[in-house]
Motif scaffolding. Sequence first.
Motif, PDB file in Angstrom:
ATOM      1  N   ALA A  72      -3.475  38.772  73.791  1.00  0.00           N
ATOM      2  CA  ALA A  72      -1.949  38.866  73.329  1.00  0.00           C
ATOM      3  C   ALA A  72      -1.639  37.180  72.924  1.00  0.00           C
ATOM      4  N   ALA A  73      -1.885  36.296  73.905  1.00  0.00           N
ATOM      5  CA  ALA A  73      -1.112  34.911  73.711  1.00  0.00           C
ATOM      6  C   ALA A  73      -2.043  33.940  73.507  1.00  0.00           C
ATOM      7  N   GLY A  74      -3.318  33.938  73.251  1.00  0.00           N
ATOM      8  CA  GLY A  74      -4.240  32.904  72.935  1.00  0.00           C
ATOM      9  C   GLY A  74      -5.316  32.597  74.216  1.00  0.00           C
ATOM     10  N   VAL A  75      -6.223  31.810  73.964  1.00  0.00           N
ATOM     11  CA  VAL A  75      -7.220  31.435  74.844  1.00  0.00           C
ATOM     12  C   VAL A  75      -6.705  30.645  75.978  1.00  0.00           C
ATOM     13  N   GLN A  76      -5.754  29.675  75.466  1.00  0.00           N
ATOM     14  CA  GLN A  76      -5.190  28.979  76.717  1.00  0.00           C
ATOM     15  C   GLN A  76      -4.442  29.630  77.841  1.00  0.00           C
ATOM     16  N   MET A  77      -3.643  30.756  77.209  1.00  0.00           N
ATOM     17  CA  MET A  77      -3.004  31.773  78.091  1.00  0.00           C
ATOM     18  C   MET A  77      -3.941  32.475  78.982  1.00  0.00           C
ATOM     19  N   GLY A  78      -5.179  32.920  78.621  1.00  0.00           N
ATOM     20  CA  GLY A  78      -6.140  33.786  79.213  1.00  0.00           C
ATOM     21  C   GLY A  78      -6.600  32.673  80.440  1.00  0.00           C
ATOM     22  N   LEU A  79      -6.687  31.438  80.348  1.00  0.00           N
ATOM     23  CA  LEU A  79      -7.137  30.612  81.472  1.00  0.00           C
ATOM     24  C   LEU A  79      -6.150  30.577  82.651  1.00  0.00           C
ATOM     25  N   LYS A  80      -4.824  30.763  82.225  1.00  0.00           N
ATOM     26  CA  LYS A  80      -3.809  30.560  83.261  1.00  0.00           C
ATOM     27  C   LYS A  80      -3.373  31.611  83.962  1.00  0.00           C
ATOM     28  N   ASP A  81      -2.723  31.506  85.191  1.00  0.00           N
ATOM     29  CA  ASP A  81      -2.073  32.661  85.815  1.00  0.00           C
ATOM     30  C   ASP A  81      -0.731  32.657  85.725  1.00  0.00           C
ATOM     31  N   LYS A  82      -0.288  33.991  85.134  1.00  0.00           N
ATOM     32  CA  LYS A  82       1.087  34.234  84.815  1.00  0.00           C
ATOM     33  C   LYS A  82       1.922  34.068  85.852  1.00  0.00           C
ATOM     34  N   TYR A  83       3.182  33.388  85.828  1.00  0.00           N
ATOM     35  CA  TYR A  83       4.006  32.915  86.712  1.00  0.00           C
ATOM     36  C   TYR A  83       4.704  34.194  87.111  1.00  0.00           C
ATOM     37  N   HIS A  84       4.789  34.592  88.336  1.00  0.00           N
ATOM     38  CA  HIS A  84       5.674  35.851  88.860  1.00  0.00           C
ATOM     39  C   HIS A  84       6.164  35.506  90.025  1.00  0.00           C
ATOM     40  N   ARG A  85       7.269  36.121  90.385  1.00  0.00           N
ATOM     41  CA  ARG A  85       7.778  36.101  91.966  1.00  0.00           C
ATOM     42  C   ARG A  85       8.207  37.723  92.098  1.00  0.00           C
ATOM     43  N   PRO A  86       7.350  37.898  93.031  1.00  0.00           N
ATOM     44  CA  PRO A  86       7.537  39.463  93.505  1.00  0.00           C
ATOM     45  C   PRO A  86       8.778  39.857  94.019  1.00  0.00           C
ATOM     46  N   HIS A  87       9.386  38.826  94.477  1.00  0.00           N
ATOM     47  CA  HIS A  87      10.828  39.102  95.113  1.00  0.00           C
ATOM     48  C   HIS A  87      11.229  37.968  95.426  1.00  0.00           C
ATOM     49  N   GLU A  88      12.421  38.244  95.628  1.00  0.00           N
ATOM     50  CA  GLU A  88      13.572  36.850  95.848  1.00  0.00           C
ATOM     51  C   GLU A  88      13.025  36.426  97.317  1.00  0.00           C
ATOM     52  N   PRO A  89      13.034  34.925  97.463  1.00  0.00           N
ATOM     53  CA  PRO A  89      12.678  34.365  98.686  1.00  0.00           C
ATOM     54  C   PRO A  89      13.574  34.579  99.665  1.00  0.00           C
ATOM     55  N   GLU A  90      13.090  34.881 100.784  1.00  0.00           N
ATOM     56  CA  GLU A  90      13.970  35.466 102.056  1.00  0.00           C
ATOM     57  C   GLU A  90      14.581  34.448 102.934  1.00  0.00           C
ATOM     58  N   ILE A  91      14.251  33.142 102.815  1.00  0.00           N
ATOM     59  CA  ILE A  91      14.681  32.175 103.403  1.00  0.00           C
ATOM     60  C   ILE A  91      15.531  31.530 102.454  1.00  0.00           C
TER      61      ILE A  91
END
Length: 350
Positions: A72-91
């Motif tokens: 979908a986005a190239g070799v460089q993207m395949g090496l990296k973790d996709k940033y995601h935040r599963p939920h808003e910080p509780e603190i």
Amino acid sequence: MARKSERPALVLTQEQRIKLQELAASRVAPAREVERAKVMLGYADGISITELHRRLGFSRPMIYRCVDKALAAGVQMGLKDKYHRPHEPEISDEAKAWVVSIACTKPKDHGLAAELWSISALARFVGEHAQMAGFPRLANAGKSTVWRILDDNDIKPHKIRYYLEKRDPDFDRKMQEVLMVYRDVSLYTEGAVHDARPNPIYTVSVDEKPGVQAIGLTAPDLPPVPGKAPNVGRDYEYVRRGTVSILAGIDLHSGHIFANIEDRHRSVEFIGLLKQLDAHYPEDAIIRVVLDNHSAHISKETMAYLSSRPGRFEYVHTPKHGSWLNLIECVFSKMARTFLRHIRVTSKDD
């Protein structure tokens, strides 16, 4: 028979292939990137996902994610973790600021006995008072949570870094006076005489090293033994035989050392050192003394002696907390690092 994947082929340029091969063989790169490089190389070579799973031992979902990102986005993207935040910080930021504000106080400000916070004590205090402060999420916060909050704000309330408060408003002026004296010495070292001076001037740096301990052994030292004892052996018990003070001065023209060993360092002992200087130099010379503001240096007894020798001595005071400007401190440092280090004696006279 395994069903053939409907995903398109992954086409690599020569440069991309070389980079992935280097990464796959690396022993210092992050393990996740090494694994993903192997997956993409294998998939680009036409190996099926089932076969990659069998050969590499990686999970199929991991292989799917890596291949899909690369397609979908190239070799460089395949090496990296996709940033995601599963939920808003509780603190919340307000809760973190509250923790930091507590860390910037002392435990005794809150009725506790300790002088400094430990991480566990701070976490315990935060947990006990979070509900009342309006931050219920922190009620169950552990040491790791509190530590992360402090680390994000570069706060270490369990450590002390010492500094020296500037207490002499004339520090810079006095420092310049001392440095000018040293500059003068470097210009007129030979004989401390110059045609423009009516009298020679000899400069002596003077100070005391009090509290030099006379410590005795309770058992003889044991010498090193090859293959058995590499170090000198010494009984950890010792005998205190008292302390002495070293009153010393160094002639900045010749390096000559004046030194008296005394039981105390009062005005009487300091005057004794001044008399030693007076007897050493020619009668027509001025003795310029670089020294601090110790009470023995400016006491009534010392001033009375100086007035009995008018024009003979000239004081140059170092600023408060500026003892490092006095060159006799270099002599004391050398003594402390050489013959006074580890010294053991049988008496104070010894």
